[in-house]
Design a protein around this motif. Structure first.
Motif, PDB file in Angstrom:
ATOM      1  N   MET A   1       0.845  -1.174   0.000  1.00  0.00           N
ATOM      2  CA  MET A   1       0.000   0.000   0.000  1.00  0.00           C
ATOM      3  C   MET A   1       0.891   1.238   0.000  1.00  0.00           C
ATOM      4  O   MET A   1       1.918   1.296   0.663  1.00  0.00           O
ATOM      5  CB  MET A   1      -0.905  -0.013   1.234  1.00  0.00           C
ATOM      6  CG  MET A   1      -1.830   1.131   1.202  1.00  0.00           C
ATOM      7  SD  MET A   1      -3.138   1.303   2.463  1.00  0.00           S
ATOM      8  CE  MET A   1      -2.980   0.018   3.596  1.00  0.00           C
ATOM      9  N   HIS A   2       0.445   2.238  -0.701  1.00  0.00           N
ATOM     10  CA  HIS A   2       1.204   3.479  -0.822  1.00  0.00           C
ATOM     11  C   HIS A   2       0.998   4.334   0.434  1.00  0.00           C
ATOM     12  O   HIS A   2      -0.022   4.232   1.110  1.00  0.00           O
ATOM     13  CB  HIS A   2       0.737   4.242  -2.066  1.00  0.00           C
ATOM     14  CG  HIS A   2       1.716   5.267  -2.514  1.00  0.00           C
ATOM     15  ND1 HIS A   2       1.617   6.567  -2.107  1.00  0.00           N
ATOM     16  CD2 HIS A   2       2.804   5.184  -3.310  1.00  0.00           C
ATOM     17  CE1 HIS A   2       2.614   7.263  -2.635  1.00  0.00           C
ATOM     18  NE2 HIS A   2       3.343   6.439  -3.380  1.00  0.00           N
ATOM     19  N   LEU A   3       1.938   5.197   0.732  1.00  0.00           N
ATOM     20  CA  LEU A   3       1.890   6.023   1.937  1.00  0.00           C
ATOM     21  C   LEU A   3       0.790   7.083   1.874  1.00  0.00           C
ATOM     22  O   LEU A   3       0.295   7.527   2.918  1.00  0.00           O
ATOM     23  CB  LEU A   3       3.257   6.696   2.141  1.00  0.00           C
ATOM     24  CG  LEU A   3       3.410   7.588   3.352  1.00  0.00           C
ATOM     25  CD1 LEU A   3       3.244   6.782   4.628  1.00  0.00           C
ATOM     26  CD2 LEU A   3       4.742   8.284   3.332  1.00  0.00           C
ATOM     27  N   ALA A   4       0.376   7.457   0.687  1.00  0.00           N
ATOM     28  CA  ALA A   4      -0.611   8.536   0.551  1.00  0.00           C
ATOM     29  C   ALA A   4      -1.976   8.144   1.100  1.00  0.00           C
ATOM     30  O   ALA A   4      -2.686   9.002   1.643  1.00  0.00           O
ATOM     31  CB  ALA A   4      -0.742   8.939  -0.910  1.00  0.00           C
ATOM     32  N   TYR A   5      -2.356   6.877   1.002  1.00  0.00           N
ATOM     33  CA  TYR A   5      -3.693   6.470   1.459  1.00  0.00           C
ATOM     34  C   TYR A   5      -3.878   6.642   2.965  1.00  0.00           C
ATOM     35  O   TYR A   5      -4.851   7.270   3.402  1.00  0.00           O
ATOM     36  CB  TYR A   5      -3.984   5.034   1.034  1.00  0.00           C
ATOM     37  CG  TYR A   5      -3.994   4.853  -0.467  1.00  0.00           C
ATOM     38  CD1 TYR A   5      -4.756   5.670  -1.292  1.00  0.00           C
ATOM     39  CD2 TYR A   5      -3.224   3.863  -1.060  1.00  0.00           C
ATOM     40  CE1 TYR A   5      -4.756   5.516  -2.662  1.00  0.00           C
ATOM     41  CE2 TYR A   5      -3.214   3.690  -2.429  1.00  0.00           C
ATOM     42  CZ  TYR A   5      -3.982   4.519  -3.227  1.00  0.00           C
ATOM     43  OH  TYR A   5      -3.970   4.354  -4.581  1.00  0.00           O
ATOM     44  N   PRO A   6      -2.992   6.091   3.783  1.00  0.00           N
ATOM     45  CA  PRO A   6      -3.200   6.335   5.217  1.00  0.00           C
ATOM     46  C   PRO A   6      -2.964   7.786   5.618  1.00  0.00           C
ATOM     47  O   PRO A   6      -3.579   8.277   6.571  1.00  0.00           O
ATOM     48  CB  PRO A   6      -2.195   5.412   5.913  1.00  0.00           C
ATOM     49  CG  PRO A   6      -1.284   4.924   4.880  1.00  0.00           C
ATOM     50  CD  PRO A   6      -1.924   5.123   3.556  1.00  0.00           C
ATOM     51  N   ALA A   7      -2.105   8.499   4.893  1.00  0.00           N
ATOM     52  CA  ALA A   7      -1.872   9.904   5.222  1.00  0.00           C
ATOM     53  C   ALA A   7      -3.121  10.747   4.943  1.00  0.00           C
ATOM     54  O   ALA A   7      -3.481  11.624   5.745  1.00  0.00           O
ATOM     55  CB  ALA A   7      -0.683  10.444   4.442  1.00  0.00           C
ATOM     56  N   VAL A   8      -3.795  10.479   3.841  1.00  0.00           N
ATOM     57  CA  VAL A   8      -5.032  11.208   3.520  1.00  0.00           C
ATOM     58  C   VAL A   8      -6.136  10.849   4.510  1.00  0.00           C
ATOM     59  O   VAL A   8      -6.868  11.723   4.989  1.00  0.00           O
ATOM     60  CB  VAL A   8      -5.458  10.931   2.063  1.00  0.00           C
ATOM     61  CG1 VAL A   8      -6.861  11.430   1.794  1.00  0.00           C
ATOM     62  CG2 VAL A   8      -4.474  11.557   1.098  1.00  0.00           C
ATOM     63  N   LEU A   9      -6.241   9.568   4.839  1.00  0.00           N
ATOM     64  CA  LEU A   9      -7.238   9.140   5.822  1.00  0.00           C
ATOM     65  C   LEU A   9      -6.956   9.776   7.186  1.00  0.00           C
ATOM     66  O   LEU A   9      -7.885  10.232   7.864  1.00  0.00           O
ATOM     67  CB  LEU A   9      -7.250   7.615   5.935  1.00  0.00           C
ATOM     68  CG  LEU A   9      -8.226   7.034   6.948  1.00  0.00           C
ATOM     69  CD1 LEU A   9      -9.659   7.372   6.572  1.00  0.00           C
ATOM     70  CD2 LEU A   9      -8.019   5.541   7.074  1.00  0.00           C
ATOM     71  N   SER A  10      -5.697   9.832   7.545  1.00  0.00           N
ATOM     72  CA  SER A  10      -5.323  10.454   8.807  1.00  0.00           C
ATOM     73  C   SER A  10      -5.656  11.940   8.807  1.00  0.00           C
ATOM     74  O   SER A  10      -6.147  12.475   9.811  1.00  0.00           O
ATOM     75  CB  SER A  10      -3.832  10.245   9.068  1.00  0.00           C
ATOM     76  OG  SER A  10      -3.429  10.934  10.207  1.00  0.00           O
ATOM     77  N   ALA A  11      -5.410  12.621   7.714  1.00  0.00           N
ATOM     78  CA  ALA A  11      -5.740  14.046   7.623  1.00  0.00           C
ATOM     79  C   ALA A  11      -7.245  14.267   7.718  1.00  0.00           C
ATOM     80  O   ALA A  11      -7.702  15.208   8.381  1.00  0.00           O
ATOM     81  CB  ALA A  11      -5.195  14.632   6.331  1.00  0.00           C
ATOM     82  N   LEU A  12      -8.032  13.402   7.067  1.00  0.00           N
ATOM     83  CA  LEU A  12      -9.490  13.528   7.152  1.00  0.00           C
ATOM     84  C   LEU A  12      -9.992  13.280   8.570  1.00  0.00           C
ATOM     85  O   LEU A  12     -10.870  14.005   9.061  1.00  0.00           O
ATOM     86  CB  LEU A  12     -10.153  12.555   6.175  1.00  0.00           C
ATOM     87  CG  LEU A  12     -10.026  12.915   4.696  1.00  0.00           C
ATOM     88  CD1 LEU A  12     -10.602  11.792   3.840  1.00  0.00           C
ATOM     89  CD2 LEU A  12     -10.728  14.219   4.403  1.00  0.00           C
ATOM     90  N   LEU A  13      -9.439  12.270   9.242  1.00  0.00           N
ATOM     91  CA  LEU A  13      -9.842  12.001  10.625  1.00  0.00           C
ATOM     92  C   LEU A  13      -9.470  13.165  11.545  1.00  0.00           C
ATOM     93  O   LEU A  13     -10.246  13.549  12.412  1.00  0.00           O
ATOM     94  CB  LEU A  13      -9.176  10.720  11.128  1.00  0.00           C
ATOM     95  CG  LEU A  13      -9.744   9.402  10.635  1.00  0.00           C
ATOM     96  CD1 LEU A  13      -8.881   8.245  11.112  1.00  0.00           C
ATOM     97  CD2 LEU A  13     -11.160   9.224  11.112  1.00  0.00           C
ATOM     98  N   PHE A  14      -8.277  13.706  11.350  1.00  0.00           N
ATOM     99  CA  PHE A  14      -7.843  14.821  12.191  1.00  0.00           C
ATOM    100  C   PHE A  14      -8.713  16.049  11.962  1.00  0.00           C
ATOM    101  O   PHE A  14      -9.098  16.731  12.920  1.00  0.00           O
ATOM    102  CB  PHE A  14      -6.372  15.150  11.917  1.00  0.00           C
ATOM    103  CG  PHE A  14      -5.780  16.087  12.918  1.00  0.00           C
ATOM    104  CD1 PHE A  14      -5.261  15.604  14.105  1.00  0.00           C
ATOM    105  CD2 PHE A  14      -5.755  17.454  12.687  1.00  0.00           C
ATOM    106  CE1 PHE A  14      -4.729  16.461  15.048  1.00  0.00           C
ATOM    107  CE2 PHE A  14      -5.216  18.317  13.615  1.00  0.00           C
ATOM    108  CZ  PHE A  14      -4.702  17.818  14.800  1.00  0.00           C
ATOM    109  N   CYS A  15      -9.041  16.337  10.713  1.00  0.00           N
ATOM    110  CA  CYS A  15      -9.902  17.494  10.418  1.00  0.00           C
ATOM    111  C   CYS A  15     -11.303  17.296  10.981  1.00  0.00           C
ATOM    112  O   CYS A  15     -11.923  18.247  11.478  1.00  0.00           O
ATOM    113  CB  CYS A  15      -9.953  17.743   8.922  1.00  0.00           C
ATOM    114  SG  CYS A  15      -8.410  18.388   8.259  1.00  0.00           S
ATOM    115  N   THR A  16     -11.815  16.075  10.929  1.00  0.00           N
ATOM    116  CA  THR A  16     -13.123  15.788  11.515  1.00  0.00           C
ATOM    117  C   THR A  16     -13.085  15.988  13.025  1.00  0.00           C
ATOM    118  O   THR A  16     -14.007  16.562  13.610  1.00  0.00           O
ATOM    119  CB  THR A  16     -13.550  14.349  11.184  1.00  0.00           C
ATOM    120  OG1 THR A  16     -13.529  14.172   9.771  1.00  0.00           O
ATOM    121  CG2 THR A  16     -14.922  14.044  11.718  1.00  0.00           C
ATOM    122  N   GLY A  17     -12.016  15.523  13.667  1.00  0.00           N
ATOM    123  CA  GLY A  17     -11.871  15.729  15.105  1.00  0.00           C
ATOM    124  C   GLY A  17     -11.725  17.189  15.470  1.00  0.00           C
ATOM    125  O   GLY A  17     -12.281  17.655  16.463  1.00  0.00           O
TER     126      GLY A  17
END
Length: 132
Positions: A1-17
């Protein structure tokens, strides 16, 4: 898996929080939003740890170890936070943050200047009644 997928998911979770912390008025929902932000950081730590261990060929997984410490600290934080919120809810009858801010600025009756202030206020009220 590429690093961009969890990084984007992490950014979305952080912004939601972050949105939850800034927009919510209920203290329990604010605590849940903080936990969501911590989990986003954990996801980022693990993703970068796996990515860096593949490139450096190291067996030391410091990102995953740091994630375990963050999970332990977050569990303690949510336990203490919920205990405080429940105690405040029992005493004041609400967990609304705006209402708690308004009630926190009350005067302390044990204050030595409290009697002098109440005497001055009662004198002013008597003068106002006498002139009316």
């Amino acid at each position: 898996m590429h690093l961009a997928y969890p990084a984007v998911l992490s950014a979305l979770l952080f912004c939601t929080g972050l949105y939850g912390v800034l927009a919510r008025r209920n203290a329990i929902l604010v605590l849940m939003s903080v936990e969501l932000m911590l989990n986003a950081v954990n996801l980022n730590l693990v993703a970068f740890d796996v990515w860096l261990s593949r490139t450096a060929e190291e067996t030391l997984h410091s990102g995953q170890a740091l994630t375990l410490f963050i999970i332990a600290i977050a569990a303690a934080e949510i336990g203490i936070g919920l205990a405080i919120v429940l105690a405040v809810h029992r005493n004041r009858g609400t967990a609304d943050i705006d209402k708690l801010r308004d009630t926190s600025e009350r005067h302390d009756p044990d204050d030595p200047d409290h009697d002098a202030r109440t005497a001055e206020q009662s004198d002013e009220a008597q003068k106002a009644e006498a002139t009316a």
